[in-house]
Design an enzyme around this catalytic site. Sequence first.
Site, PDB file in Angstrom:
ATOM      1  N   GLU A 290       0.889  -1.164   0.000  1.00 44.56           N
ATOM      2  CA  GLU A 290       0.000   0.000   0.000  1.00 44.56           C
ATOM      3  C   GLU A 290       0.921   1.206   0.000  1.00 44.56           C
ATOM      4  O   GLU A 290       1.542   1.528   1.006  1.00 44.56           O
ATOM      5  CB  GLU A 290      -0.909  -0.044   1.229  1.00 44.56           C
ATOM      6  CG  GLU A 290      -2.151   0.810   1.069  1.00 44.56           C
ATOM      7  CD  GLU A 290      -1.944   2.214   1.584  1.00 44.56           C
ATOM      8  OE1 GLU A 290      -1.703   3.106   0.729  1.00 44.56           O
ATOM      9  OE2 GLU A 290      -2.011   2.427   2.794  1.00 44.56           O
ATOM     10  N   CYS A 324      -1.672   8.782   2.606  1.00 43.58           N
ATOM     11  CA  CYS A 324      -1.266   8.318   1.274  1.00 43.58           C
ATOM     12  C   CYS A 324      -2.297   8.653   0.212  1.00 43.58           C
ATOM     13  O   CYS A 324      -1.956   8.878  -0.951  1.00 43.58           O
ATOM     14  CB  CYS A 324      -1.009   6.815   1.309  1.00 43.58           C
ATOM     15  SG  CYS A 324      -2.375   5.866   2.003  1.00 43.58           S
TER      16      CYS A 324
END
Length: 519
Positions: A290, A324
Site C-alpha cells: 500500500e 497516502c
Amino acid sequence: MFSRSTLCLKTSASSIGRLQLRYFSHLPMTVPIKLPNGLEYEQPTGLFINNKFVPSKQNKTFEVINPSTEEEICHIYEGREDDVEEAVQAADRAFSNGSWNGIDPIDRGKALYRLAELIEQDKDVIASIETLDNGKAISSSRGDVDLVINYLKSSAGFADKIDGRMIDTGRTHFSYTKRQPLGVCGQIIPWNFPLLMWAWKIAPALVTGNTVVLKTAESTPLSALYVSKYIPQAGIPPGVINIVSGFGKIVGEAITNHPKIKKVAFTGSTATGRHIYQSAAAGLKKVTLELGGKSPNIVFADAELKKAVQNIILGIYYNSGEVCCAGSRVYVEESIYDKFIEEFKAASESIKVGDPFDESTFQGAQTSQMQLNKILKYVDIGKNEGATLITGGERLGSKGYFIKPTVFGDVKEDMRIVKEEIFGPVVTVTKFKSADEVINMANDSEYGLAAGIHTSNINTALKVADRVNAGTVWINTYNDFHHAVPFGGFNASGLGREMSVDALQNYLQVKAVRAKLDE
C-alpha cells in the site's frame, strides 16, 4: 510536561535523522509517562517476542521524539538482525506447533475480538499515546482507535468463514479445495497511522491462521508496543504476534529477506515499496503493498459548494496531510473556480493548527523535522515553478513541526508540485472545462490510489468514477473509510487490498485435494 525515568533525558530534536542510539545495560522494560492531558501510563520499551517484552540482543536503544514540542519522550530498544531472527523463530514455532492455525477458527475469532475489547477499555490512553508519538490532533487519534476496534471486531467474524469448495469430477474421485494460511508473515508499517496500520496488518493475517513479525516505524513505535501488552490477555498464544522496533535498512531488510517469511506486507513510499517488491521476488514471497498517491479531488459546477469545500478540507488537511490517499490535486469546473478559491482559501485559513491535545485543533504537527523540511522544500519548488501561493506555505511557530495549510493556484500539469507526492497539507487547484478533460488530467499520474468526485448528478458521478484510475473513489465525501470496504491502489500505488474480506485473500493459499475412490 512529561515525567520520565532517569534514563529518558529531555533534549531538543533538530531532525528525525538525529535519533540518538545509546547502549543501556538496564533500561527498564517500562517507563512512566505523564501525558499532556493529565493521563499517566507505563510505556513498554522492549521488543515484543513470544508474548514477552525483551531487551534487544545488543542493548542498543533509540529516542522517540514528541513532534509538537521537539522534546524526547523516552528511549526504546532498537531491534537488529539477530532480534528479527529470534522473532521469526518464535513465529515459525507457533505456526508449526498449531497453537494458532490448528485451533478451532471460532477460538481465533474470539481471541481477536477480545483484543479489540481490551483496546476499547483503554482507548483514551491509547489515543493520547498516538497523539503524543505522532503529533496528530487528538480528535483524529480517537477516530483512529475507533477504526482499529471496529476492524478487529469485524475481522474476528471471518475466522470460521474461510472455506474451500467441492468439485464434481465424477464418481471415481472425490475432489475439493481448501484455503490454508501461508505461515510466517512479515509486516512493515508507517508512521502516519501507527496503530491503525498495525490493525490493518495483523487482523487479516491472524484471522486466517498465520503468525506475524511486525516492524514499527522508528519515529512512532509507542502505541503498537503499548497495545502488545494485551495480546497474552486476549488469549493469543506466544509467538503469534511479534513486534520488532528498529530501522528500515536493518529490521525491514531482515524481514523482507528472511527465508522463513512467506509473505511481506508493507505500507509506505512507492520507492521503498519497489525495493521490497524486488527483494521479496528473489524469495518468491507474496506481497501486499500500500504505497504512495497523488489523488485527484474533482468538483463539478453543480456540486453543493460549501459541502464540497469541507470535503476538500478533509481530503487534504486531515491527519496534517500525512495520508497516502490525500486529495492533493483539486480540479474545479471553470465556471465556479473563482468562487471556490474564495471559499476554500477562507476555510483553509480558518483551520486551527497547533497543540494536538487541544480539543479544538484540527491540524496537529507533522511527524518529524525531516517531513516538515520536505514539505517546505516543495513549497519553494512550487513558487520557483511559477505557481501562485494563495495561502500558507510557512512554518507556524518556532517549536514543534507545524506548518500552515497551503494552497497553490495557477498550476500546470507538468509541475513537480502536481506530479510528486508531498505528504503534507499542500494542495494544488486547477480549473477544467469538461468531464473528458478532467478525467484525462486526473489519470495523468503514475499513482492510482484514490479519487474524489463532487456533483449533484449521480450519472456524472458514476460515469466519472468508472473512468478514473483509482482503487478507491469517494463521491460527495473524502477520506471516508469503513472496515467492510477494501482499500488499495492501482499502478504505482500498490498491490493487494487492505480491510474487508478482500484482505484475507492476501494471506491464504489454495490447496487442491483429489482422492481416487474404490470401485
